[in-house]
Design an enzyme around this catalytic site. Structure first.
Site, PDB file in Angstrom:
ATOM      1  N   ASP A 110       0.827  -1.215   0.000  1.00 18.87           N
ATOM      2  CA  ASP A 110       0.000   0.000   0.000  1.00 18.87           C
ATOM      3  C   ASP A 110       0.858   1.260   0.000  1.00 18.87           C
ATOM      4  OD1 ASP A 110      -2.395   1.408   0.114  1.00 18.87           O
ATOM      5  OD2 ASP A 110      -3.230   0.112   1.673  1.00 18.87           O
ATOM      6  N   ASP A 130     -11.052   1.655  -2.916  1.00 17.25           N
ATOM      7  CA  ASP A 130     -11.561   1.326  -1.586  1.00 17.25           C
ATOM      8  C   ASP A 130     -13.081   1.363  -1.563  1.00 17.25           C
ATOM      9  OD1 ASP A 130      -9.192   0.796  -0.364  1.00 17.25           O
ATOM     10  OD2 ASP A 130      -8.982   2.744   0.616  1.00 17.25           O
TER      11      ASP A 130
HETATM   12  C1  GLA Z   1      -5.842   1.537   2.203  1.00 14.38           C
HETATM   13  C2  GLA Z   1      -6.271   0.379   1.330  1.00 14.38           C
HETATM   14  C3  GLA Z   1      -7.305  -0.437   2.061  1.00 14.38           C
HETATM   15  C4  GLA Z   1      -6.729  -0.918   3.357  1.00 14.38           C
HETATM   16  C5  GLA Z   1      -6.274   0.250   4.186  1.00 14.38           C
HETATM   17  C6  GLA Z   1      -5.558  -0.204   5.425  1.00 14.38           C
HETATM   18  O1  GLA Z   1      -6.844   2.464   2.349  1.00 14.38           O
HETATM   19  O2  GLA Z   1      -6.767   0.827   0.112  1.00 14.38           O
HETATM   20  O3  GLA Z   1      -7.724  -1.513   1.266  1.00 14.38           O
HETATM   21  O4  GLA Z   1      -5.660  -1.793   3.091  1.00 14.38           O
HETATM   22  O5  GLA Z   1      -5.384   1.084   3.458  1.00 14.38           O
HETATM   23  O6  GLA Z   1      -5.140   0.835   6.179  1.00 14.38           O
END
Ligand code: GLA
Length: 710
Positions: free
Chosen positions: A452, A516
């Protein structure tokens, strides 16, 4: 190749040609990029011999070239802005050589400016398999003083006079790939991204079409930059009514200063032309992306049903609960279990812990071993979330090394999601991250990383010089280092969902977390934007809960699942909370995905619109394809529209079968639909191509999945 042997270079794809007019003492002139021409179809004359000289103009024309430069006759947008402390601000190449790497497909053009003392080598290849034109430019300082490079385009492409519209994408976190269209005009069309990563709001890609282009036919040109940092794109009108399209990395002032002998390698640009409309461009880009992904075994394995813990429990991690979730997931048919954020030191919320890549023993007293053993014992692969480039000020690593972050003297540090960005140009930082990742991968049976990057960059200084570009290059290096040591590990690129979706990161990864936002209605437009450039097997698409966490909207399980089927299927919910009915239905969808994934993830995909709130997506081959029909909004008509499958040749007839495990229409729709439900319907390919496939009444936010077999 001696230049006098060929006045024109003709690169050939399978349906595309590129023709450059070569000159020994000047850069190649663009003569054609588009529809394939035969070897015989050469220009009638050299361009400068056929162009009349307009009034109030230089006494000879300056033509658009592969790499136009500023200050010596070219008034259009230059490919280069560079100077030596204010001198040699103008460039003009004095020598040109071409060297075939593969005759007719791949050539290196070398341009030298003996006056400004620089050299540009452009590696140009037109793939005979994919029709994707790949350009990579290296600029070298041949002088004895530093060359300050402000701008160096990765591609300067010609667009014909019938190019009329550009389709590009805007968005934000939770709302990626939102299509917008602009009419091309004498005003410059331009987009710039200075967020330090690919960005949610300005992905480095676009498509240009003519007035007559649609999803299935007409000329369409696509362009993308294989780069995960700052970038810019512009389209400028040319004197003959055509346009010049540029794409480049965006450089901060002073970011690239080439010392004598040093080179700048610009990111790769990928472009394609198709006469088969937007779907044609997508097919070419998908084929190219499939060539670029390096799979652990050399070949993509069937995309495993994925499970991600994030929306199921967020930071509320508990070993037993996770094991129960894993058991629940396995019973639904899941094949890969990914432990998301929250597992490492101090990470009980998003205000602390990033950087401290040790398992938090307060949550996992015996490390991740019991959970890994449980997951693998259930027959699932184990994946782990990491965010290596980031650090929370509230972390052991930051307390020990406050100087490890990107920063500027005398400027406050600006946090985003309570985090700062580690400076990967600092070798200590790089080594620390590599060592932590290696230690985790050595200790646990991890075969998958969700990698990420949860913020944009700002104030990105490395010892007071701009570090944006090097941050990306070093991130790529870190990905490489991990992959070299652990070639069996697959990596998912994520940046708050789809903030780092580009062809550059794809050279190091195997999946994108698309957004997300898992709301199925929102997902449809996000996914369709994604699919214009990347193939479905790389598009993480999960069945989430209802109501969707981000939007609060509720959709049936059937609709959520049918939308997720359009990509690499995953589940992102808490299996412990499913009702018996939902559990059974989810299992059926997972089973369907497994039975279809070979078809869904090979061949081609075609997107279409049927009107009245209906959109569709077909995956596979002409002889065997899966058709997903989505009713996005309620009907405004008395009777439903038909779905015209214009992509078919019409030569084949089909047996048509309903596959959707969830009912999406009732028996009152007539005999044809009862037959369809029984798998007894047949369809003439020519009829569905020209007239269409009939639809039943469908409620808003329902989907129908059909298989057409010859
Ligand atoms: C980001 C990702 C999510 C999750 C969060 C965790 O927003 O896109 O899918 O992994 O971080 O903090």
């Amino acid at each position: 190749m001696a230049i006098h042997e060929y006045d024109f270079l003709h690169l050939q794809g399978s349906a595309t040609s590129l023709i450059l007019e070569m000159r020994a003492n000047a850069p190649p002139i663009w003569r054609h990029w588009g529809q394939k021409l035969t070897a015989k179809a050469m220009p009638l004359a050299n361009l400068l011999d056929q162009l009349p000289v307009p009034t109030f103009a230089l006494d000879h024309n300056i033509a658009p070239t592969l790499f136009p430069t500023f200050g010596h006759g070219w008034y259009g947008a230059p490919a280069l802005l560079a100077h030596r402390s204010g001198t040699q601000f103008a460039q003009d190449f004095t020598r040109c050589e071409a060297h075939w790497v593969t005759t007719d497909h791949h050539v290196i053009i070398k341009l030298v400016d003996d006056v400004a003392q620089m050299c540009v080598e452009i590696d140009v290849s037109l793939s005979p398999q994919t029709d994707v034109l790949t350009l990579q430019t290296r600029l070298t300082n041949l002088g004895e003083t530093a060359l300050d490079v402000q701008y160096c385009a990765s591609a300067c492409l010609p667009l014909p006079t019938n190019a009329c519209k550009v389709r590009a994408y805007s968005g934000r976190h939770n709302h990626e790939f939102q299509l917008f269209e602009d009419k091309l005009s004498p005003a410059t069309w331009s987009r710039e991204n200075r967020r330090g990563l690919t960005s949610h709001d300005c992905p480095p890609c676009a498509v240009v079409v003519s007035d007559s282009t649609d999803m299935h036919q007409g000329p369409a040109f696509g362009l993308q930059l294989a780069w995960s940092g700052n970038h810019s794109q512009r389209i400028d009108a040319l004197d003959d009514g055509g346009f010049q399209w540029q794409i480049a990395q965006w450089l901060a002032p002073g970011e690239v200063i080439l010392l004598p002998g040093e080179s700048l390698m610009a990111p790769i640009a990928m472009a394609t032309f198709s006469n088969a409309g937007l779907n044609g461009v997508a097919h070419n880009f998908h084929a190219q992306a499939r060539k670029h992904v390096t799979w652990p075994t050399g070949k993509m394995s069937p995309r495993p049903v994925h499970f991600n813990t994030w929306e199921g429990v967020y930071f509320d991690l508990n070993e037993q609960a996770l094991m129960d979730m894993a058991s629940g997931a396995a019973s639904l048919g899941v094949e890969r279990f990914v432990l998301d954020d929250g597992w490492f030191m101090g990470r009980r919320h998003d205000r602390a812990g990033l950087g401290d890549w040790w398992v938090d023993r307060s949550v996992f007293p015996d490390g991740l071993h019991p959970l890994c053993a449980h997951v693998t014992g259930l027959g699932m692969a184990f994946g782990l979330w990491v965010e290596p480039e980031m650090v929370n000020p509230d972390s052991e690593v930051f307390r020990a090394h406050p100087d490890w972050v990107l920063q500027l003297n005398d400027r406050p540090q600006l946090t985003a999601r309570n985090q700062l960005v580690l400076d990967l140009s600092n070798p200590e930082v790089f080594d620390y991250l590599q060592a932590r990742l290696v230690a985790l991968l050595e200790e646990y049976p991890i075969t998958y990383l969700k990698w990420d990057h949860n913020r944009d960059l700002t104030s990105a200084g490395h010892t007071e010089t701009p570090a944006y570009r090097n941050q990306i290059l070093n991130a790529y290096r870190l990905f490489n280092a991990v992959r070299q040591q652990f070639p069996n590990v697959e990596i998912e690129a994520c940046a708050g969902g789809g903030g780092r979706i580009d062809a550059g990161i794809l050279m190091h990864t195997h999946r994108f977390w698309t957004s997300d936002c898992i709301d199925a209605v929102s997902r449809l437009s996000i996914q369709r934007g994604f699919l214009q450039f990347f193939p479905p097997e790389l598009m993480g698409s999960h069945i989430g809960t209802s109501p969707a966490h981000v939007t609060g909207r509720s959709q049936s399980l059937g609709f959520r699942a049918a939308v997720a089927m359009g990509g690499h299927l995953g589940l992102e919910l808490d299996p412990r909370c499913l009702s018996d009915g939902d559990r059974q239905e989810t299992r059926a969808w997972v089973g369907l995905y497994k039975s279809l994934r070979d078809t869904l993830h090979s061949g081609q995909i075609w997107l279409g619109v049927a009107g009245d709130g209906i959109i569709w997506q077909a995956h596979g081959h002409e002889a065997d394809f899966v058709l997903m029909i989505y009713r996005v909004s309620p009907t405004a008509q008395r009777l439903p529209p038909q779905v015209q499958l214009s992509f078919l040749s019409g030569a084949t007839d089909y047996r048509v079968k309903i596959l959707s495990p969830s009912a999406c229409f009732d028996a009152s729709n007539g005999e044809f639909f009862s037959k369809l439900a029984r798998g007894e319907a047949v369809a003439s390919g020519q009829w569905v191509k020209e007239i269409g496939f009939p639809l039943p009444f469908m409620k808003a936010e329902t989907a129908l999945i059909l298989r057409f077999s010859a």
